[in-house]
Enzyme design. Structure first.
Site, mmCIF file in Angstrom:
data_model
loop_
_atom_site.group_PDB
_atom_site.id
_atom_site.type_symbol
_atom_site.label_atom_id
_atom_site.label_comp_id
_atom_site.label_asym_id
_atom_site.label_seq_id
_atom_site.Cartn_x
_atom_site.Cartn_y
_atom_site.Cartn_z
ATOM 1 N N CYS A 1 -17.475 -36.495 47.780
ATOM 2 C CA CYS A 1 -16.336 -36.243 48.623
ATOM 3 C C CYS A 1 -15.919 -36.926 49.877
ATOM 4 O O CYS A 1 -16.693 -36.907 50.793
ATOM 5 C CB CYS A 1 -15.945 -34.555 48.863
ATOM 6 S SG CYS A 1 -14.649 -34.078 49.772
ATOM 7 N N CYS B 1 -15.665 -34.712 53.125
ATOM 8 C CA CYS B 1 -16.818 -34.054 53.469
ATOM 9 C C CYS B 1 -17.899 -34.920 53.991
ATOM 10 O O CYS B 1 -18.400 -34.797 55.054
ATOM 11 C CB CYS B 1 -17.808 -33.591 51.984
ATOM 12 S SG CYS B 1 -17.044 -32.094 51.510
ATOM 13 N N ASP C 1 -5.208 -41.417 59.731
ATOM 14 C CA ASP C 1 -5.270 -41.898 58.452
ATOM 15 C C ASP C 1 -5.520 -43.565 58.522
ATOM 16 O O ASP C 1 -4.768 -44.252 59.176
ATOM 17 C CB ASP C 1 -3.788 -41.545 58.010
ATOM 18 C CG ASP C 1 -3.994 -41.826 56.383
ATOM 19 O OD1 ASP C 1 -3.685 -40.568 55.696
ATOM 20 O OD2 ASP C 1 -4.076 -42.851 55.773
ATOM 21 N N HIS D 1 -15.522 -27.389 52.254
ATOM 22 C CA HIS D 1 -14.885 -28.333 50.955
ATOM 23 C C HIS D 1 -13.860 -26.946 50.382
ATOM 24 O O HIS D 1 -14.565 -26.203 49.905
ATOM 25 C CB HIS D 1 -15.620 -28.655 50.114
ATOM 26 C CG HIS D 1 -14.970 -29.431 49.154
ATOM 27 N ND1 HIS D 1 -14.738 -30.720 49.244
ATOM 28 C CD2 HIS D 1 -14.739 -29.034 47.922
ATOM 29 C CE1 HIS D 1 -13.712 -31.110 48.158
ATOM 30 N NE2 HIS D 1 -13.842 -29.983 47.315
ATOM 31 N N ASN E 1 -0.228 -32.296 50.180
ATOM 32 C CA ASN E 1 -0.001 -32.654 48.708
ATOM 33 C C ASN E 1 -1.095 -31.591 48.084
ATOM 34 O O ASN E 1 -2.329 -31.696 48.258
ATOM 35 C CB ASN E 1 -0.345 -34.261 48.561
ATOM 36 C CG ASN E 1 0.804 -35.041 49.099
ATOM 37 O OD1 ASN E 1 1.959 -34.618 49.154
ATOM 38 N ND2 ASN E 1 0.279 -35.914 49.489
ATOM 39 N N GLY F 1 0.816 -36.401 43.886
ATOM 40 C CA GLY F 1 0.126 -37.542 44.734
ATOM 41 C C GLY F 1 -1.022 -37.068 45.422
ATOM 42 O O GLY F 1 -1.384 -38.021 46.237
ATOM 43 N N HIS G 1 -9.847 -32.626 48.517
ATOM 44 C CA HIS G 1 -10.599 -31.885 49.836
ATOM 45 C C HIS G 1 -9.343 -31.512 50.573
ATOM 46 O O HIS G 1 -8.734 -32.474 51.128
ATOM 47 C CB HIS G 1 -11.487 -32.685 50.597
ATOM 48 C CG HIS G 1 -12.318 -31.886 51.822
ATOM 49 N ND1 HIS G 1 -13.750 -31.937 52.070
ATOM 50 C CD2 HIS G 1 -11.490 -31.394 52.923
ATOM 51 C CE1 HIS G 1 -13.885 -31.105 53.156
ATOM 52 N NE2 HIS G 1 -12.749 -30.842 53.896
ATOM 53 N N HIS H 1 -6.362 -31.220 52.738
ATOM 54 C CA HIS H 1 -5.843 -31.978 54.101
ATOM 55 C C HIS H 1 -4.373 -31.771 54.316
ATOM 56 O O HIS H 1 -3.622 -32.026 53.442
ATOM 57 C CB HIS H 1 -6.439 -33.389 54.022
ATOM 58 C CG HIS H 1 -5.857 -34.064 52.916
ATOM 59 N ND1 HIS H 1 -6.216 -33.945 51.453
ATOM 60 C CD2 HIS H 1 -4.801 -35.075 52.886
ATOM 61 C CE1 HIS H 1 -5.464 -34.894 50.713
ATOM 62 N NE2 HIS H 1 -4.635 -35.353 51.316
ATOM 63 N N HIS I 1 -1.265 -33.936 56.273
ATOM 64 C CA HIS I 1 -1.119 -34.887 56.841
ATOM 65 C C HIS I 1 0.036 -34.655 58.090
ATOM 66 O O HIS I 1 1.017 -33.790 58.053
ATOM 67 C CB HIS I 1 -0.140 -35.697 55.801
ATOM 68 C CG HIS I 1 -0.793 -36.416 54.650
ATOM 69 N ND1 HIS I 1 -1.133 -37.522 54.766
ATOM 70 C CD2 HIS I 1 -1.143 -35.906 53.499
ATOM 71 C CE1 HIS I 1 -1.832 -37.847 53.587
ATOM 72 N NE2 HIS I 1 -1.543 -36.978 52.860
HETATM 73 P P1 AMP Z 1 -3.176 -37.648 49.759
HETATM 74 O O1 AMP Z 1 -2.555 -38.646 48.810
HETATM 75 O O2 AMP Z 1 -2.623 -36.445 50.240
HETATM 76 O O3 AMP Z 1 -4.634 -37.019 48.935
HETATM 77 O O4 AMP Z 1 -3.862 -38.486 50.795
HETATM 78 C C1 AMP Z 1 -4.973 -38.923 51.044
HETATM 79 C C2 AMP Z 1 -4.978 -39.775 52.475
HETATM 80 O O5 AMP Z 1 -6.427 -39.784 52.780
HETATM 81 C C3 AMP Z 1 -4.267 -40.978 52.067
HETATM 82 O O6 AMP Z 1 -3.080 -41.061 53.207
HETATM 83 C C4 AMP Z 1 -5.641 -41.762 52.630
HETATM 84 O O7 AMP Z 1 -4.928 -43.226 53.356
HETATM 85 C C5 AMP Z 1 -6.311 -41.271 53.650
HETATM 86 N N1 AMP Z 1 -7.784 -41.755 53.613
HETATM 87 C C6 AMP Z 1 -8.504 -41.866 52.443
HETATM 88 N N2 AMP Z 1 -9.652 -42.195 52.931
HETATM 89 C C7 AMP Z 1 -9.561 -42.324 54.322
HETATM 90 C C8 AMP Z 1 -10.578 -42.664 55.190
HETATM 91 N N3 AMP Z 1 -12.091 -42.909 54.961
HETATM 92 N N4 AMP Z 1 -10.377 -42.447 56.588
HETATM 93 C C9 AMP Z 1 -9.156 -41.933 56.782
HETATM 94 N N5 AMP Z 1 -8.085 -41.679 56.125
HETATM 95 C C10 AMP Z 1 -8.514 -41.898 54.728
HETATM 96 ZN ZN ZN Z 2 -14.759 -32.099 50.688
#
Ligand code: AMP
Ligand code: ZN
Length: 108
Positions: free
Chosen positions: A4, A7, A30, A46, A83, A89, A94, A96, A98
């Site tokens: 993950c 994580c 992001d 998680h 999301n 999308g 995990h 999160h 935005h």
């Molecule tokens: P979602 O599409 O809602 O699952 O959003 C996942 C978000 O995580 C996307 O906007 C990615 O750009 C962001 N993301 C993925 N990997 C990383 C990372 N290593 N550091 C910062 N953001 C990330």
């Molecule tokens: Zn996780």
């Protein structure tokens, strides 16, 4: 949880630009921003999405969302987006939130 990415960020195994951190949660920039301000907030523990998190621990989920709203408000008007599910999308499973503020240049 192994495999993950969030994580791994919470464990400090993958670098991130952290803007807020406490025992419960972490907020970082992001990597692929869709707004002037595009932050991602995660609980350290998680859960796959906000539905699972809120069911498992509604108190921590409430504290988590309160802090995300406080950080968002510090940037003026803001969006707070969870999301929830691949069908809308979600790509990282995990939970999160935005935080988007300023000029929005794309969809999350
Ligand atoms: P979602 O599409 O809602 O699952 O959003 C996942 C978000 O995580 C996307 O906007 C990615 O750009 C962001 N993301 C993925 N990997 C990383 C990372 N290593 N550091 C910062 N953001 C990330
Ligand atoms: Zn996780």
């Amino acid at each position: 949880m192994s495999d993950c990415v969030f994580c791994s960020i919470a464990a400090g195994e993958i670098p991130s630009e952290v803007v807020y951190s406490d025992d419960l949660m972490l907020v970082f920039k992001d990597v692929n921003p869709k707004a002037d301000v595009h932050l991602v907030g995660i609980p350290r523990q998680h859960f796959s999405d906000v539905a699972e998190f809120s069911l498992a621990d509604s108190v921590s989920c409430g504290v988590f969302i309160k802090k995300l709203a406080e950080i968002g408000r510090a940037h003026g008007d803001f969006k707070l987006i969870f999301n929830t599910g691949a069908g809308v999308g979600q790509t990282v499973f995990h939970v999160h939130g935005h935080i988007l503020a300023g000029k929005i240049t794309g969809e999350v």
